[in-house]
Every structure is written in structure tokens, then in C-alpha cells.
Motif scaffolding. Structure first.
Motif, PDB file in Angstrom:
ATOM      1  N   GLN A   1      -3.835  -5.835   1.731  1.00 22.24           N
ATOM      2  CA  GLN A   1      -4.709  -6.980   2.212  1.00 22.24           C
ATOM      3  C   GLN A   1      -4.146  -8.272   2.089  1.00 22.24           C
ATOM      4  OE1 GLN A   1      -8.023  -6.130  -0.302  1.00 22.24           O
ATOM      5  NE2 GLN A   1      -9.000  -7.702   1.235  1.00 22.24           N
TER       6      GLN A   1
ATOM      7  N   ARG B   1      -7.728  -6.313   6.135  1.00 23.75           N
ATOM      8  CA  ARG B   1      -7.332  -5.158   5.125  1.00 23.75           C
ATOM      9  C   ARG B   1      -6.541  -4.096   6.347  1.00 23.75           C
ATOM     10  NH1 ARG B   1     -11.307  -1.088   2.091  1.00 23.75           N
ATOM     11  NH2 ARG B   1     -11.990  -1.002   4.145  1.00 23.75           N
TER      12      ARG B   1
ATOM     13  N   ASP C   1      -9.696  -0.025  10.158  1.00 22.68           N
ATOM     14  CA  ASP C   1      -8.597  -0.595   9.501  1.00 22.68           C
ATOM     15  C   ASP C   1      -7.638   0.224   9.365  1.00 22.68           C
ATOM     16  OD1 ASP C   1     -10.332  -2.474   8.599  1.00 22.68           O
ATOM     17  OD2 ASP C   1     -10.979  -1.806   6.876  1.00 22.68           O
TER      18      ASP C   1
END
Length: 301
Positions: free
Chosen positions: A122, A128, A245
Motif C-alpha cells: 500500500q 493498493r 488492484d
């Protein structure tokens, strides 16, 4: 002796370094799961090292995919245990909680028995990157040294059962059982191979190829849980944001790619379930060599 009820002797417990029963400082929201789990271990860890070293030779069998209470893990998950007779370290983590977070330290590892976990990094602004999805059998939280801090966190995507194992126990067992050390080495090598694949995807593959590659990888790894069975559908407990992500894409872009794959009758993805309609076409879109798919189909070491 009933190994399921046996406990570490007081003498051995006193010999363990204090750091093996502690973890990181409390975060702003209080202690992490890892800190709480290690405190529980300090109150009553089970199975002596001598008993644990007499590991039974079990065949590797698949899990049923459903979370189970840590105190009563089903026999179908036993093939995923690094230490088959060590059960008092089992902890159940609810979906949405971290097993450990970025910056954590500690002298214990997590052996995933049941459920799905996302390993992530992160940035300061909250962005992230999911670097890997861990399935049952994975070994998490191995740090380079006792003073190292984790550069990634581990988030439970579903209810998870994990065995929390002090590293000092592993060190003692590995001296008498080289096979344990080799299993750890194979697990780390497998994680490294998956990491290289993901790095290649984000660096060189198109958005369509990235999503297809990730879907194919997860399907093949999940399929390996039931060797010999024909499975075309699987639970996929990921949101489109989480897929983004993992692939470096926005959720909107992921939705566009999945819609295209669905229109071409390659895959269906809805209500967190994935169905492969045309596996050959999916392999073609992902641009994956058959040897890679074969490696994914191997069980966790």
C-alpha cells in the motif's frame, strides 16, 4: 498420547524467546490479529516438538472450500498443514481482517488451512497493489530475519483458518526433519514464480491479457485442489476492484474486459462465482504456455 490435546511442556515454553509470543506494537486501531493470535499461543500452545516430529505420511486431499471453525478443521484440509499434528495454533480470522499488516514484525508464520487471502502493498495515498492471492496450503509471513518488517500485508478475503506457528518451533523441528525445510523452500520458490508471472503481466501484457491471465491462474490453482475431477465452476471471492488492484487496472476497465470475455462466451463472472465456458480460448487470450498452466495445477508443496 492424544496429540490433539497435548501441550508444550512448561520447560519448553520457558525456553522459547519472548519475541516468539509477541508481535508488533498496537496500530492506531488497536492490536492486529497477529498480535492477538500470538498472545493466545502464549497462554496455551499445543503439541510437543518431539510429538510433532513424528509426522504421519498422509495423502494430499482437497478441501471442500467452506470455512470451518479452527477447533474442528475437517480431515479434508489435513494435506494443507505444514505440521499435521499441530492444531492448537489454529486461529479463525474473519473476512476483511488482516492476518498481519505492512510494517509488522514477529517470530511466527501463518500456514493457511482454509479460505482465501490477498497479499498486498500500500502506498501513502492509500493506493493498493495486490501482489498475490494465497490459497489453502500457502505459508505466509516468512521474513528475511528476526528484525525484519513485513513489506506487505495479508488480508482475509473470506473467513480463514490459519495455523500460527512460532519460528523457533520450526527451527527445532527442521533440525530433525529435513523434509520440513524442503517443503518450506518449495513453497517460497512457488511464491517467487507466481510473483514473476504477475510482474510480467503488469509490465508487458495488455489489460485483456492481464485479466484473462489472472482468471486462468486462479482457476488452475483452485482446480488443483480436486485432482481427477472435472470442475468448470468455482467460487471467486473477489470484487472487480480487487481484480483491478491485482492487475493494475481500474474497476471500470476490469468490468469492460470481463464483459467482453462474457460476450465471447469465454467466461462468466457474477455473484463472486466464475465459470469457464471455453478453457482453450481463455488460454489463448491469456497468452500462457501449457507448461505454465501445468505448474499452476500442482498442489501447494
Amino acid at each position: 498420547m492424544n496429540l490433539d490435546r497435548a501441550s508444550i511442556s512448561e520447560e519448553m515454553a520457558r525456553s522459547l524467546p519472548r519475541n516468539d509470543w509477541e508481535n508488533i506494537k498496537c496500530e492506531r486501531n488497536g492490536p492486529t490479529f497477529r498480535e492477538l493470535a500470538l498472545r493466545e499461543l502464549a497462554d496455551g500452545a499445543s503439541a510437543s516438538v518431539h510429538d510433532l516430529s513424528r509426522r504421519p505420511r498422509r495423502s494430499l486431499t482437497g478441501a471442500d472450500g467452506a470455512p470451518r471453525p479452527a477447533a474442528d478443521a475437517p480431515s479434508s484440509t489435513e494435506g494443507y498443514r505444514l505440521l499435521p499434528r499441530y492444531r492448537s495454533g489454529d486461529r479463525k480470522i474473519e473476512a476483511g481482517r488482516d492476518l498481519f499488516s505492512v510494517g509488522s514484525t514477529g517470530n511466527a508464520i501463518f500456514n493457511l488451512i482454509d479460505g482465501w487471502v490477498a497479499l498486498y502493498t500500500q502506498l501513502e495515498d492509500g493506493r493498493r497493489q495486490i501482489v498475490q492471492f494465497a490459497l489453502p496450503g500457502a505459508i505466509l509471513g516468512v521474513l528475511p530475519s528476526n528484525r525484519s518488517q513485513a513489506t506487505f500485508g495479508a488480508l482475509a478475503l473470506t473467513d480463514v483458518v490459519a495455523s500460527v506457528i512460532p519460528t523457533s518451533m520450526l527451527a527445532t523441528l527442521s533440525r530433525d526433519e529435513p523434509e520440513l525445510t524442503m517443503r518450506l523452500a518449495r513453497s517460497l520458490a512457488r511464491d517467487c514464480s507466481l510473483a514473476f508471472d504477475h510482474l510480467t503481466s503488469i509490465g508487458r501484457r495488455s489489460a485483456r491479457e492481464r485479466v484473462a491471465h489472472l482468471i486462468l491462474e486462479l482457476f488452475a490453482r483452485y482446480r488443483a485442489q480436486w485432482p481427477g475431477n472435472r470442475i468448470e465452476e468455482m467460487p471467486l471471492p473477489l470484487t472487480q476492484e480487487q481484480i483491478g488492484d491485482a492487475t493494475g487496472l481500474t474497476s471500470v476497465h476490469v468490468n469492460r474486459v470481463l464483459s467482453g470475455l462474457r460476450k465471447e462466451r469465454i467466461v462468466e463472472f457474477h455473484y463472486r462465482r466464475l465459470r469457464i465456458l471455453d478453457p482453450d480460448r481463455l488460454i489463448e487470450v491469456a497468452g500462457v504456455e501449457p507448461e505454465i498452466v501445468t505448474a499452476w495445477l500442482e498442489r501447494q508443496p
